[in-house]
Design a protein around this motif. Structure first.
Motif, PDB file in Angstrom:
ATOM      1  N   TRP A   1      -9.455 -12.550  29.254  1.00 19.90           N
ATOM      2  CA  TRP A   1      -8.930 -11.179  29.115  1.00 19.90           C
ATOM      3  C   TRP A   1      -9.081 -10.696  27.685  1.00 19.90           C
ATOM      4  CZ3 TRP A   1      -9.224  -9.226  33.451  1.00 19.90           C
ATOM      5  CH2 TRP A   1      -8.765  -9.858  34.603  1.00 19.90           C
ATOM      6  N   LYS A   2      -9.035 -11.657  26.738  1.00 14.48           N
ATOM      7  CA  LYS A   2      -9.197 -11.280  25.333  1.00 14.48           C
ATOM      8  C   LYS A   2     -10.570 -10.640  25.130  1.00 14.48           C
ATOM      9  CE  LYS A   2      -6.281 -14.506  22.832  1.00 14.48           C
ATOM     10  NZ  LYS A   2      -6.271 -15.719  22.011  1.00 14.48           N
ATOM     11  N   ARG A   3     -11.559 -11.207  25.826  1.00 14.67           N
ATOM     12  CA  ARG A   3     -12.918 -10.684  25.694  1.00 14.67           C
ATOM     13  C   ARG A   3     -13.023  -9.292  26.334  1.00 14.67           C
ATOM     14  NH1 ARG A   3     -16.534 -15.001  27.869  1.00 14.67           N
ATOM     15  NH2 ARG A   3     -15.328 -16.346  26.530  1.00 14.67           N
ATOM     16  N   VAL A   4     -12.283  -9.112  27.430  1.00 19.62           N
ATOM     17  CA  VAL A   4     -12.264  -7.790  28.073  1.00 19.62           C
ATOM     18  C   VAL A   4     -11.618  -6.768  27.131  1.00 19.62           C
ATOM     19  CG1 VAL A   4     -11.240  -6.503  29.988  1.00 19.62           C
ATOM     20  CG2 VAL A   4     -12.286  -8.717  30.417  1.00 19.62           C
ATOM     21  N   LEU A   5     -10.517  -7.169  26.517  1.00 20.47           N
ATOM     22  CA  LEU A   5      -9.834  -6.268  25.577  1.00 20.47           C
ATOM     23  C   LEU A   5     -10.723  -5.966  24.378  1.00 20.47           C
ATOM     24  CD1 LEU A   5      -6.296  -7.872  25.711  1.00 20.47           C
ATOM     25  CD2 LEU A   5      -6.815  -5.519  26.324  1.00 20.47           C
TER      26      LEU A   5
ATOM     27  N   ARG B   1       1.106  10.217  26.457  1.00 17.70           N
ATOM     28  CA  ARG B   1       0.231   9.350  27.265  1.00 17.70           C
ATOM     29  C   ARG B   1       0.462   7.899  26.842  1.00 17.70           C
ATOM     30  NH1 ARG B   1      -1.156  13.705  29.587  1.00 17.70           N
ATOM     31  NH2 ARG B   1      -3.273  14.252  30.120  1.00 17.70           N
ATOM     32  N   GLN B   2       0.020   6.982  27.661  1.00 14.56           N
ATOM     33  CA  GLN B   2       0.100   5.558  27.309  1.00 14.56           C
ATOM     34  C   GLN B   2      -0.661   5.308  26.010  1.00 14.56           C
ATOM     35  OE1 GLN B   2       0.326   3.233  31.547  1.00 14.56           O
ATOM     36  NE2 GLN B   2      -1.551   3.183  30.422  1.00 14.56           N
ATOM     37  N   ALA B   3      -0.104   4.470  25.163  1.00  6.69           N
ATOM     38  CA  ALA B   3      -0.776   4.195  23.872  1.00  6.69           C
ATOM     39  C   ALA B   3      -1.872   3.158  24.085  1.00  6.69           C
ATOM     40  CB  ALA B   3       0.243   3.725  22.854  1.00  6.69           C
ATOM     41  N   ASP B   4      -2.959   3.582  24.728  1.00  9.71           N
ATOM     42  CA  ASP B   4      -4.149   2.737  24.912  1.00  9.71           C
ATOM     43  C   ASP B   4      -5.270   3.384  24.100  1.00  9.71           C
ATOM     44  OD1 ASP B   4      -2.711   1.241  26.649  1.00  9.71           O
ATOM     45  OD2 ASP B   4      -3.578   2.103  28.467  1.00  9.71           O
ATOM     46  N   LEU B   5      -5.612   2.781  22.985  1.00 13.00           N
ATOM     47  CA  LEU B   5      -6.545   3.420  22.065  1.00 13.00           C
ATOM     48  C   LEU B   5      -7.612   2.448  21.588  1.00 13.00           C
ATOM     49  CD1 LEU B   5      -3.818   4.697  19.625  1.00 13.00           C
ATOM     50  CD2 LEU B   5      -4.799   6.099  21.371  1.00 13.00           C
ATOM     51  N   CYS B   6      -8.746   3.006  21.218  1.00 14.10           N
ATOM     52  CA  CYS B   6      -9.812   2.222  20.584  1.00 14.10           C
ATOM     53  C   CYS B   6     -10.211   2.937  19.307  1.00 14.10           C
ATOM     54  CB  CYS B   6     -11.053   2.136  21.481  1.00 14.10           C
ATOM     55  SG  CYS B   6     -10.766   1.263  23.010  1.00 14.10           S
ATOM     56  N   LEU B   7     -10.218   2.207  18.205  1.00  9.14           N
ATOM     57  CA  LEU B   7     -10.616   2.774  16.920  1.00  9.14           C
ATOM     58  C   LEU B   7     -11.994   2.220  16.570  1.00  9.14           C
ATOM     59  CD1 LEU B   7      -9.598   4.533  14.530  1.00  9.14           C
ATOM     60  CD2 LEU B   7      -8.829   2.413  13.465  1.00  9.14           C
TER      61      LEU B   7
ATOM     62  N   LEU C   1     -16.320  -1.646  17.121  1.00  4.70           N
ATOM     63  CA  LEU C   1     -14.960  -1.441  17.612  1.00  4.70           C
ATOM     64  C   LEU C   1     -14.027  -2.173  16.641  1.00  4.70           C
ATOM     65  CD1 LEU C   1     -12.983  -0.470  19.724  1.00  4.70           C
ATOM     66  CD2 LEU C   1     -13.564  -2.406  21.139  1.00  4.70           C
ATOM     67  N   LEU C   2     -13.192  -1.409  15.956  1.00  2.79           N
ATOM     68  CA  LEU C   2     -12.366  -2.006  14.901  1.00  2.79           C
ATOM     69  C   LEU C   2     -11.019  -2.496  15.420  1.00  2.79           C
ATOM     70  CD1 LEU C   2     -12.993   0.690  12.125  1.00  2.79           C
ATOM     71  CD2 LEU C   2     -14.128  -1.501  12.376  1.00  2.79           C
TER      72      LEU C   2
ATOM     73  N   CYS D   1      -6.417  -6.365  19.592  1.00  3.59           N
ATOM     74  CA  CYS D   1      -7.694  -6.818  19.055  1.00  3.59           C
ATOM     75  C   CYS D   1      -7.895  -6.118  17.715  1.00  3.59           C
ATOM     76  CB  CYS D   1      -8.813  -6.471  20.041  1.00  3.59           C
ATOM     77  SG  CYS D   1     -10.432  -6.863  19.425  1.00  3.59           S
ATOM     78  N   ASP D   2      -8.041  -6.889  16.684  1.00  6.46           N
ATOM     79  CA  ASP D   2      -8.200  -6.314  15.352  1.00  6.46           C
ATOM     80  C   ASP D   2      -9.454  -6.918  14.715  1.00  6.46           C
ATOM     81  OD1 ASP D   2      -7.983  -5.185  12.910  1.00  6.46           O
ATOM     82  OD2 ASP D   2      -5.883  -5.719  12.586  1.00  6.46           O
ATOM     83  N   ALA D   3     -10.517  -6.128  14.645  1.00  7.20           N
ATOM     84  CA  ALA D   3     -11.784  -6.622  14.081  1.00  7.20           C
ATOM     85  C   ALA D   3     -12.168  -5.821  12.854  1.00  7.20           C
ATOM     86  CB  ALA D   3     -12.879  -6.538  15.135  1.00  7.20           C
TER      87      ALA D   3
END
Lengths: 440, 557
Positions: free
Chosen positions: A153-157, A391-397, A409-410, A420-422
């Motif tokens: 699931w980590k990889r999916v996230l 809205r739900q806090a589902d975000l991609c930076l 994807l940061l 996930c923090d990259a």
């Protein structure tokens, strides 16, 4: 829906005020028993609880993310956007001043998008997602086979997928109900099914159990619907009850099919039973018969059917890559199903958008196919797929546009938590790989 | 270089084209197509001209003279292109540049770059015989660069041929290439890939010259002498450290044997030269002194009187034996030995000391006939050693598949030991562990999407692009190969991912063009014009310019 939002807002408020409540309760308790509590005990209680309360208050600290551009929804962007997240929801959306410096507690990036939604996810042990002896089991729920502790699931996230619909496999003609899940989180108890999964693919045809052919599979489903009409509601079993909800479009149906003849059969069945259905393309490896481009696209456009496409990869044929652009041209609604554990370490969502765009798809349509479109099909548009207040806090930076492979994807936020923090400053020293990741 | 016509439905057309047009000049040259004539670039060595040495970018950007402009405008074969930006590879990675055309025109004859002209007068345009194409009308961000190259393709080879484990260094890909195969036709106009390198085999430890196929021409152009392939390990097969060590040793021994072969050949050449000289003298003598009837020519060499090992059988006569028998028994043995030694000493008497004046000159002056010269021992031709010699001489690239850091280290030692100029490390999964060593050695690295196997390993995300970026930062030349057929289309996307990890855009474009040609042992011959930045997802190929002319992606001519 309003009720739902109010309830959630109330829940958020109570969460925010939890520490205050704790202090008040202790205060009341102390006042009540003032005469009985000795001073030393009171001091001990205060000394013990202070660090705990400090920890509680820091966990409730809002997450502030700012980006040069935020795609509130595909085609609608906000420059210099600042998002404040409290609890599991977006509590505030505004703009920051040009040239202003971000504080140390503010997370910064170039582009912000909503978390991606995968409408057809089968990650995990495939043989757990369908019955092997029976092929008609619509009453089964896919979330029963879901393992929130699976490391994958980590990889999916890490691909930016924050919501997914866990679906039965293609090996049964009516495998069961697909359920909305958050990768890595425990499923909600008795969550309603997003759709019932049918399969007309060759994977559902076996020499050891019925049906053994496509005609047999279609006949099996027709017969099941016929039986439904001949019975009274009281006599219906669990399987028939689920099937009954699909008649007339009360519940959605996802029909897996790969070849033109299977698509044709799915269209006929949907018309006969008046089903609210969409077609799921691609077998277990994401391949489908490219003849559908020539044979069934006009019919699909005429019927207004929706198509769920498999993720594109380096092995996808030119025709498969060209399909999204052709669907967009003909006005056929489509979404991408991008999660896969066979991704060779690449971000399938980003890769799929880039490959589809290379073949002529617009950026807005590519982003919509992973955000707003699947959200509307899963009937969660009010919660996910876009970046608005409450809205739900589902975000991609991202470090650039999400469909541009030159950007990274940061950060991924799922339900208000950074999962996930990259970011480059967070990169670990090189250990087992050039990416700085470690096997351990 | 050989032109092999496309076999199949278009045989007639292919033959007609082959007959009507000679081999395009671009195939015969060794300079880059995009470079102006005054900048001679030797891809495999230092810059040759002063201008290129001192200020390569300035030299590349030098404007053409009015005379040249006039000449080119009157040339029907010339093409003038107006684009927004263009990419020029260079012999030094640091000199490669993405340049802004600043509203100027780029002139080509065939696909060969001639000059950049900041302005072309409108009157001249109207009267020009050359073709004038303003591609900024189609896309304001039109971008021109050399055709991309897939440095490890599987097109034109049957899977059984590729899996043949019995191949050797003497079995080239060109011997079994299937140019009639379909499926590649849309690659140039959809992905910008105009050149494919096809290896001879993938399963054998060693295989011969790969082939370079130019896709932008009809008939397909084939350059049969691409790099040689060797395989130390592959991720698909299991191997032990010992077995891999054996492969490295075998390669080392093969090079040593090739070096000995080369020495033997050189000795033969020297002996042959001497033989020819002696024979000339020999013939000259008999021309001057014709033989009388019944006379015999001098033998090639006097028959040796001694046996091999310097001993000669010595026999005793019955009288001598009888005399020995008469002696007391204890003396018989010694007497026999002495007698035999005495007789043998007589037989092996040293030949008379050589006359210092003896020899051909003496023979001539003294009138003595020279000995007939003997033809030197010929070294049998060994195609495998010949292939390795081409690598040792720096003519061909050796592409060695190696994955583990230890293997790569051993390979670099081998490169140093045998002074190999051109080495490509294929796969190179753990190359990121020793970037400095690779950079110092001057080897190229070819990365493939299958660098990490899809199953059996816990995959680390984005290994390939992250590794490409890391190696580029250490100045290691990197290129990409698809190791497949349709996967070729994803190479620009792979390069874009490498940019996300820190590779510069210029390095990424170098990896797709010049470094890929280098690793393949050939050169591209076409240019591609994209609608925008070639690494961005919305860029599309507008047209391809090759020695045959300009082809539009939309089908228009």
């Amino acid at each position: 829906m309003i009720q739902h939002d109010t309830a959630r807002h109330a829940a958020d408020s109570s969460a925010a005020d939890r520490s205050t409540a704790v202090i008040l309760n202790i205060g009341k308790s102390m006042n009540r028993h003032h005469s009985r509590l000795p001073l030393a005990t009171t001091v001990w209680i205060v000394a013990t609880l202070t660090p705990w309360m400090a920890a509680q208050s820091s966990s409730l600290k809002p997450i502030v993310i700012r980006a040069e551009k935020a795609w509130l929804e595909p085609g609608k962007s906000l420059e210099r956007a600042r998002f404040t997240i409290r609890g599991d929801a977006i509590s505030e959306v505004d703009q920051f001043e040009k040239g202003s410096k971000a504080g140390s507690d503010v997370i910064s990036g170039a582009v912000l998008t909503a978390g991606f939604i995968d409408l057809h996810n089968q990650l995990g042990p495939t043989n757990e997602l369908a019955e092997k002896v029976e092929s008609f089991t619509p009453e089964l729920r896919a979330d029963q086979a879901y393992d929130p502790f699976d490391a994958r699931w980590k990889r999916v996230l890490a691909q930016g997928i924050t919501s997914l619909i866990y679906a039965p496999s293609n090996t049964s003609i009516a495998g069961g109900q697909a359920i909305l899940l958050r990768p890595g989180l425990k499923p909600e108890k008795d969550a309603p099914a997003t759709y019932v999964k049918f399969s007309l693919t060759r994977e559902a045809q076996s020499t050891y159990k019925r049906p053994t052919s496509l005609v047999g599979a279609v006949d099996y489903l027709r017969e099941s619907y016929r039986n439904l009409r001949s019975r009274t509601p009281r006599n219906l079993g669990a399987a028939e009850l689920i099937l009954a909800t699909t008649v007339g479009g009360n519940s959605s149906v996802g029909i897996a099919c790969n070849r033109p003849e299977e698509i044709q059969a799915a269209l006929e069945l949907s018309k006969e039973q008046n089903l609210d259905s969409f077609l799921i393309l691609g077998d277990a490896t994401g391949q489908f018969d490219p003849r559908i481009l020539d044979d069934v696209l006009p019919t699909l456009a005429k019927e207004g059917k929706r198509l769920l496409l498999p993720a594109l990869g380096s092995k996808s044929s030119q025709r498969a890559q060209a399909l999204p652009a052709q669907l967009a041209k003909q006005g056929i609604p489509f979404a991408f199903s991008a999660a896969s554990d066979r991704n060779n370490g690449i971000n399938k969502c980003q890769w799929t958008m880039a490959m589809a765009m290379r073949s002529g798809l617009s950026a807005d349509k590519a982003l919509a196919a992973l955000t707003t479109t699947p959200a509307s099909w899963a009937k969660i548009s009010d919660k996910a797929g876009s970046l608005y207040k409450d809205r739900q806090a589902d975000l991609c930076l991202w470090s650039g546009e999400p469909w541009d492979l030159r950007s990274r994807l940061l950060l991924v936020v799922r339900a208000g938590k950074i999962v996930c923090d990259a970011r480059p400053e967070k990169d670990t020293p090189m250990k087992d790989s050039p990416t700085g990741e470690s096997h351990r | 270089m050989t032109a092999i016509p496309l076999i199949g439905g278009s045989v007639g057309l292919a033959c007609a084209l082959a007959l009507s047009s000679p081999l395009p000049a671009a195939y015969q040259g060794s300079e880059g197509d995009l470079l102006p004539p005054d900048v001679k670039i030797d891809w495999f060595g230092p810059a040759k001209t002063k201008a290129a040495k001192e200020a390569p970018k300035a030299a590349l950007r030098k404007a053409g003279s009015p005379e040249l402009l006039k000449k080119l405008l009157g040339n029907r074969r010339a093409t003038f292109l107006k684009v927004d930006r263009y990419f020029l590879p260079s012999h030094k990675a640091k000199d490669a540049a993405i340049l802004d055309s600043e509203g100027g025109w780029l002139a080509f004859v065939g696909s060969r770059f001639q000059a950049w002209f900041p302005k072309v007068p409108n009157g001249a345009k109207a009267q020009a015989k050359a073709r004038m194409l303003d591609l900024t009308n189609e896309s304001a961000k039109a971008f021109l660069l050399p055709g991309l190259c897939d440095a490890d393709s599987r097109f034109f080879r049957s899977s059984s041929d590729l899996r043949d484990s019995g191949l050797t260094l003497a079995t080239p890909a060109a011997a079994s290439i299937a140019l009639w195969e379909k499926g590649w036709e849309d690659l140039p106009l959809t992905t910008g890939i105009t050149t494919l390198f096809v290896p001879a085999g993938t399963a054998a430890t060693s295989s011969g010259h790969g082939a370079l196929v130019g896709l932008s021409l009809r008939p397909l152009m084939l350059q049969p002498k691409g790099g040689l392939s060797y395989r130390i390990s592959s991720l698909g097969s299991r191997g032990t450290n010992l077995s891999r060590d054996q492969v490295v040793k075998a390669l080392d021994k093969a090079f040593e044997a090739a070096e000995k072969y080369k020495e033997a050949k050189e000795k033969f050449d020297k002996d042959l030269k001497e033989y020819k000289k002696k024979r000339k003298e020999y013939l000259a003598y008999y021309k001057k002194n014709p033989m009388k009837k019944g006379a015999k020519a001098a033998p090639a060499k006097a028959a040796s009187t001694s046996r091999k090992g310097g001993r000669r059988r010595v026999g005793l006569t019955p009288a001598e034996l009888a005399a020995i028998r008469k002696l007391p028994r204890e003396q018989q043995r010694k007497a026999m030995q002495d007698l035999m030694r005495k007789k043998a000493g007589t037989a092996q008497a040293k030949p008379a000391a050589k006359d210092p004046k003896a020899g051909s000159k003496t023979a001539k002056t003294s009138g003595k006939a020279p000995a007939r010269p003997k033809f030197p021992k010929r070294v049998p031709e060994n195609p495998q050693y010949e292939s390795l010699l081409s690598v040792l001489d720096g003519k061909d690239f050796l592409r060695v598949e190696a994955h583990r850091a230890g293997e790569i280290r051993a390979l670099l030692e081998l490169k140093k030991k045998h002074a190999l100029d051109k080495l490509v490390i294929v796969g190179a999964t753990e190359a990121w562990k020793l970037p400095e060593a690779i950079a110092k050695s001057g080897a190229l690295v070819l990365l493939r999407p299958d660098t990490l196997p899809s199953r059996g390993y816990d995959l680390l995300s984005e290994h390939l692009p992250a590794q490409a970026a890391l190696l580029s930062k250490a100045d290691v030349p990197v290129c990409f190969g698809s190791a497949g057929r349709r996967e070729a289309g994803s190479l620009p996307l792979m390069a874009a991912r490498a940019v996300a990890h820190g590779m510069s855009e210029t390095q990424a474009l170098e990896a797709l063009t010049k470094t890929a040609w280098l690793a393949s042992g050939g050169q591209g011959n076409a240019m591609v014009i994209f609608s925008g930045d070639p690494l961005s997802p919305d860029a599309r190929v507008l047209c391809v310019l090759d020695p045959m002319g300009l082809r539009h992606a939309g089908g228009q001519k």
